[in-house]
Design a protein around this motif. Sequence first.
Motif, PDB file in Angstrom:
ATOM      1  N   UNK A 170     -16.166  -1.543   3.129  1.00 13.68           N
ATOM      2  CA  UNK A 170     -14.945  -2.353   3.780  1.00 13.68           C
ATOM      3  C   UNK A 170     -13.768  -1.530   4.524  1.00 13.68           C
ATOM      4  N   UNK A 171     -13.320  -2.005   5.348  1.00 10.46           N
ATOM      5  CA  UNK A 171     -12.043  -1.192   6.282  1.00 10.46           C
ATOM      6  C   UNK A 171     -10.912  -1.292   5.143  1.00 10.46           C
ATOM      7  N   UNK A 172     -10.287  -0.192   5.029  1.00  8.04           N
ATOM      8  CA  UNK A 172      -9.246  -0.076   4.151  1.00  8.04           C
ATOM      9  C   UNK A 172      -8.001  -0.084   4.896  1.00  8.04           C
ATOM     10  N   UNK A 173      -6.970  -1.184   4.717  1.00  7.09           N
ATOM     11  CA  UNK A 173      -5.675  -1.309   5.356  1.00  7.09           C
ATOM     12  C   UNK A 173      -4.768  -0.413   4.705  1.00  7.09           C
ATOM     13  N   UNK A 174      -4.166   0.668   5.503  1.00  9.51           N
ATOM     14  CA  UNK A 174      -3.497   1.770   4.985  1.00  9.51           C
ATOM     15  C   UNK A 174      -2.098   1.145   5.102  1.00  9.51           C
ATOM     16  N   UNK A 175      -1.428   1.479   3.864  1.00  8.07           N
ATOM     17  CA  UNK A 175       0.158   1.527   4.053  1.00  8.07           C
ATOM     18  C   UNK A 175       0.721   2.661   3.327  1.00  8.07           C
ATOM     19  N   UNK A 176       1.563   3.199   4.011  1.00  8.48           N
ATOM     20  CA  UNK A 176       2.442   4.425   3.341  1.00  8.48           C
ATOM     21  C   UNK A 176       2.806   4.040   2.056  1.00  8.48           C
ATOM     22  N   UNK A 177       2.492   4.651   0.895  1.00  7.95           N
ATOM     23  CA  UNK A 177       2.835   4.393  -0.144  1.00  7.95           C
ATOM     24  C   UNK A 177       3.705   5.464  -1.107  1.00  7.95           C
ATOM     25  N   UNK A 178       4.469   6.362  -0.576  1.00 10.00           N
ATOM     26  CA  UNK A 178       5.132   7.381  -1.191  1.00 10.00           C
ATOM     27  C   UNK A 178       5.788   6.900  -2.157  1.00 10.00           C
TER      28      UNK A 178
ATOM     29  N   UNK B  63      -5.529   5.971  -3.662  1.00  7.99           N
ATOM     30  CA  UNK B  63      -6.752   6.659  -4.384  1.00  7.99           C
ATOM     31  C   UNK B  63      -7.736   5.840  -4.095  1.00  7.99           C
ATOM     32  N   UNK B  64      -7.790   4.402  -4.077  1.00  8.06           N
ATOM     33  CA  UNK B  64      -8.628   3.326  -3.629  1.00  8.06           C
ATOM     34  C   UNK B  64      -9.466   3.426  -2.456  1.00  8.06           C
ATOM     35  N   UNK B  65      -8.638   4.084  -1.612  1.00  5.27           N
ATOM     36  CA  UNK B  65      -9.363   3.966   0.079  1.00  5.27           C
ATOM     37  C   UNK B  65     -10.710   4.577  -0.052  1.00  5.27           C
TER      38      UNK B  65
END
Length: 366
Positions: free
Chosen positions: A210-218, A200-202
Amino acid sequence: MKIGILKETQKSEKRVSISPNITKQLIEKGFEFIVEEDAGVLSSFKNSEYEAAGATIAKRDEVFKECDVLIKINPFDTEDLKLVNKGQILMSQLYHKSNSELIEAIAAKGATAFSMDAMPRITRAQDMDVLSSQNNLAGYKAVIKGAYEMTKIFPLMMTAAGTITPSRVLIYGIGVAGLQAIATAKRLGAVVEATDIRTETKEQAESLGAKFISVDNEGEESEGGYAKEASEDYARRQKEAVNTSLFKADLVITTAMVPGRKAPVLITEDQVNQMKNGAVIIDLAAAQGGNCELSKINETVVQNGVKVIGTTISPESVSTNASDLFAKNMYNFIVHLTENNTFKWELEDEITDGTLIVHEGKIRKN
């Protein structure tokens, strides 16, 4: 009701819990104030300013003896508790989840204690949230500290002698400190990337550039607005996703903390060894064990040409601003808790319930 403002005794602490301006505002509401001598000096507040606001200046033991409410920023220590009397109300950051001996000692005194760091993350408590107000300053100072320690400048600069490319900044943790760090680094001209367990911080990170580095966080949702401890699987996947950016970064700022627990290790020694020569890590979680495996509180560790600076970048380094903000939080909290200068004791109220750790000698929260 007599409120006592105590001088902070923790080493290197320069802040004071209530400023002269807020003292004046509360006195106008009918409260009395006794301020320990020189309590505000390190925040550039003179004793005479408190007296002009209507407060009385007194020695430390006199403040403890005369006041109904005692206010500090840092936890009450062993020497403080020797002076605490039954029935007194203590207000400070207590870190009660990891400080059980202090809570038991306060209860044994028959005192009451509110913990400001336990403020619930709800809309109507935002103006009482000392963690947010202080971390905002910490995020700013982390970037300034990093800029001082780096051997490069932040912005793109085109000169007759050639072009200087912008520095790359990576921020772990997009809470209040992380968001301010993003904003500050962007204002200085850096290329900024950020990552957080909370997806939710993306949008917040990207809104600041900033570029958000996404990681699947299920399964890795936040708890009450705070990040919770990540699973081993998520921690592994985050390292893999972030490594490319980490190894290119000139400055890394880590802000990830879990309330009441050791800070998660986000950067291992092996990762540090693969970073750029001359890179700097500012670890704001060093007081809770550190987000970098090499961090030591209030020390600079140099590993393979990388500076690892373990610090809280405590807002005490900008103590005047920090004290002003903390004092305003306290003003709103005291006004919320009281009516006609007496405590309402609305124990079912979410703010009171969340922050009231000890009530008349009985422990309510562990």
